[in-house]
Design a protein around this motif. Structure first.
Motif, PDB file in Angstrom:
ATOM      1  N   ILE A   1      45.012  46.475  32.772  1.00  0.00           N
ATOM      2  CA  ILE A   1      46.256  47.227  32.834  1.00  0.00           C
ATOM      3  C   ILE A   1      46.133  48.575  32.126  1.00  0.00           C
ATOM      4  CG2 ILE A   1      48.701  47.216  32.202  1.00  0.00           C
ATOM      5  CD1 ILE A   1      48.645  44.199  32.367  1.00  0.00           C
ATOM      6  N   LEU A   2      45.447  48.570  30.967  1.00  0.00           N
ATOM      7  CA  LEU A   2      45.362  49.778  30.148  1.00  0.00           C
ATOM      8  C   LEU A   2      43.936  50.324  30.123  1.00  0.00           C
ATOM      9  CD1 LEU A   2      47.447  48.539  27.070  1.00  0.00           C
ATOM     10  CD2 LEU A   2      48.278  49.772  29.084  1.00  0.00           C
ATOM     11  N   ASP A   3      43.814  51.640  29.930  1.00  0.00           N
ATOM     12  CA  ASP A   3      42.488  52.229  29.768  1.00  0.00           C
ATOM     13  C   ASP A   3      42.066  52.151  28.303  1.00  0.00           C
ATOM     14  OD1 ASP A   3      43.799  54.246  28.378  1.00  0.00           O
ATOM     15  OD2 ASP A   3      43.724  55.676  30.035  1.00  0.00           O
ATOM     16  N   GLN A   4      40.915  52.707  27.975  1.00  0.00           N
ATOM     17  CA  GLN A   4      40.410  52.615  26.604  1.00  0.00           C
ATOM     18  C   GLN A   4      41.297  53.333  25.607  1.00  0.00           C
ATOM     19  OE1 GLN A   4      36.372  54.061  26.852  1.00  0.00           O
ATOM     20  NE2 GLN A   4      35.577  52.072  27.548  1.00  0.00           N
ATOM     21  N   GLY A   5      42.100  54.266  26.092  1.00  0.00           N
ATOM     22  CA  GLY A   5      43.012  54.979  25.200  1.00  0.00           C
ATOM     23  C   GLY A   5      44.366  54.310  25.064  1.00  0.00           C
ATOM     24  N   GLY A   6      44.551  53.146  25.715  1.00  0.00           N
ATOM     25  CA  GLY A   6      45.811  52.421  25.619  1.00  0.00           C
ATOM     26  C   GLY A   6      46.867  52.879  26.591  1.00  0.00           C
TER      27      GLY A   6
ATOM     28  N   THR B   1      46.010  54.401  36.304  1.00  0.00           N
ATOM     29  CA  THR B   1      46.650  54.902  37.515  1.00  0.00           C
ATOM     30  C   THR B   1      46.445  53.897  38.642  1.00  0.00           C
ATOM     31  OG1 THR B   1      44.652  56.048  38.259  1.00  0.00           O
ATOM     32  CG2 THR B   1      46.150  57.274  36.818  1.00  0.00           C
ATOM     33  N   PHE B   2      47.272  53.975  39.670  1.00  0.00           N
ATOM     34  CA  PHE B   2      47.130  53.060  40.802  1.00  0.00           C
ATOM     35  C   PHE B   2      45.748  53.217  41.449  1.00  0.00           C
ATOM     36  CE2 PHE B   2      51.913  53.752  41.175  1.00  0.00           C
ATOM     37  CZ  PHE B   2      52.188  52.656  40.362  1.00  0.00           C
ATOM     38  N   ARG B   3      45.230  54.434  41.477  1.00  0.00           N
ATOM     39  CA  ARG B   3      43.934  54.689  42.104  1.00  0.00           C
ATOM     40  C   ARG B   3      42.809  53.948  41.370  1.00  0.00           C
ATOM     41  NH1 ARG B   3      42.293  58.586  45.583  1.00  0.00           N
ATOM     42  NH2 ARG B   3      44.278  59.678  45.323  1.00  0.00           N
ATOM     43  N   ARG B   4      42.921  53.842  40.055  1.00  0.00           N
ATOM     44  CA  ARG B   4      41.860  53.207  39.261  1.00  0.00           C
ATOM     45  C   ARG B   4      42.080  51.708  39.067  1.00  0.00           C
ATOM     46  NH1 ARG B   4      41.455  55.943  33.693  1.00  0.00           N
ATOM     47  NH2 ARG B   4      39.773  54.409  33.537  1.00  0.00           N
ATOM     48  N   SER B   5      43.269  51.225  39.305  1.00  0.00           N
ATOM     49  CA  SER B   5      43.568  49.817  39.039  1.00  0.00           C
ATOM     50  C   SER B   5      42.853  48.884  40.010  1.00  0.00           C
ATOM     51  CB  SER B   5      45.083  49.582  39.136  1.00  0.00           C
ATOM     52  OG  SER B   5      45.374  48.203  38.987  1.00  0.00           O
ATOM     53  N   ARG B   6      42.397  47.728  39.490  1.00  0.00           N
ATOM     54  CA  ARG B   6      41.773  46.701  40.328  1.00  0.00           C
ATOM     55  C   ARG B   6      42.735  45.541  40.586  1.00  0.00           C
ATOM     56  NH1 ARG B   6      37.067  44.457  37.546  1.00  0.00           N
ATOM     57  NH2 ARG B   6      38.044  45.157  35.619  1.00  0.00           N
ATOM     58  N   LEU B   7      43.988  45.689  40.185  1.00  0.00           N
ATOM     59  CA  LEU B   7      44.986  44.645  40.398  1.00  0.00           C
ATOM     60  C   LEU B   7      45.476  44.654  41.839  1.00  0.00           C
ATOM     61  CD1 LEU B   7      46.959  45.204  37.097  1.00  0.00           C
ATOM     62  CD2 LEU B   7      45.618  43.185  37.649  1.00  0.00           C
TER      63      LEU B   7
END
Length: 215
Positions: free
Chosen positions: A2-7, A11-17
């Motif tokens: 859900i979150l990137d390394q910065g918390g 984005t929808f483009r990067r999400s694997r959900l």
């Protein structure tokens, strides 16, 4: 996931959900009441809680084969109205008009995007409540409610649950709270197309009436 390394939310483009888009509708009757749905305890989205008039997710059938020219907004409204028709046992002819009032991301469900729609019905609250929940919907819907909201002067997007009758505030689902917050923001926007008509259905001063339950 859900979150990137910065918390921050991915984005929808990067999400694997799963690419699921939630849609919810706040439907107001001809006599100015808001229709709500009590979810069954086995419901995935908001088990045992009070949900909007219709709530769920977009489905492929919400995009017709000849969908040329449809915008995302058109598809969202189609999906929200379908969920409303299914859960409240109403027809397309019972719906007057719908408009999107906002969207958010449901973090506890994988930051799923959720769109909020307000719908005006031709039906009165009694006509809605007289319709039994369809057999196919009974695993998800326990009952349909019709409630009066607080006077518009008390609508506050930062305190959306205060718009509801006190006896059901503690059972409100997240999509319901989001929808009410978006509604409270939209009602003060003079350019919102449904604003004037909705306000005509909601008297400025009304006496609180008990929550009424449908079949």
């Amino acid at each position: 996931m859900i979150l990137d390394q910065g918390g921050k939310l991915l984005t929808f483009r990067r999400s694997r959900l799963a690419n699921t888009i939630g849609v919810s509708s706040l439907a107001f009757t001809a006599d100015g009441q808001l229709i709500l749905v009590a979810q069954a305890k086995d419901n995935v989205g908001s088990p045992g809680l009070i949900a909007p008039s219709g709530s769920g997710a977009l489905e492929p059938r919400d995009v017709p084969q000849d969908g040329t020219g449809l915008t995302l907004g058109d598809i969202v409204r189609r999906g929200a109205e379908r969920e409303l028709r299914e859960e409240c046992h109403i027809s397309e002819q019972d719906i007057e008009v719908s408009a999107i009032v906002g969207h958010g991301r449901w973090v506890s469900r994988g930051a799923m995007p959720e769109f909020c729609v307000v719908t005006l019905l031709h039906l009165t609250s009694d006509e809605v409540l007289d319709r039994a929940v369809r057999l196919v919907e009974r695993p998800y819907v326990t009952e349909v409610l019709a409630v009066d909201l607080a006077p518009i002067t008390r609508w506050n997007p930062k305190k959306p649950l205060a718009m509801l009758p006190e006896e059901i505030r503690g059972s409100a689902s997240w999509p319901l709270a989001l929808g009410l917050a978006c509604l409270a923001q939209s009602i003060v926007d003079q350019s919102w197309p449904l604003g004037q008509e909705l306000m005509q259905r909601l008297p400025a001063q009304r006496q609180r009436r008990p929550v009424r339950e449908g079949a």
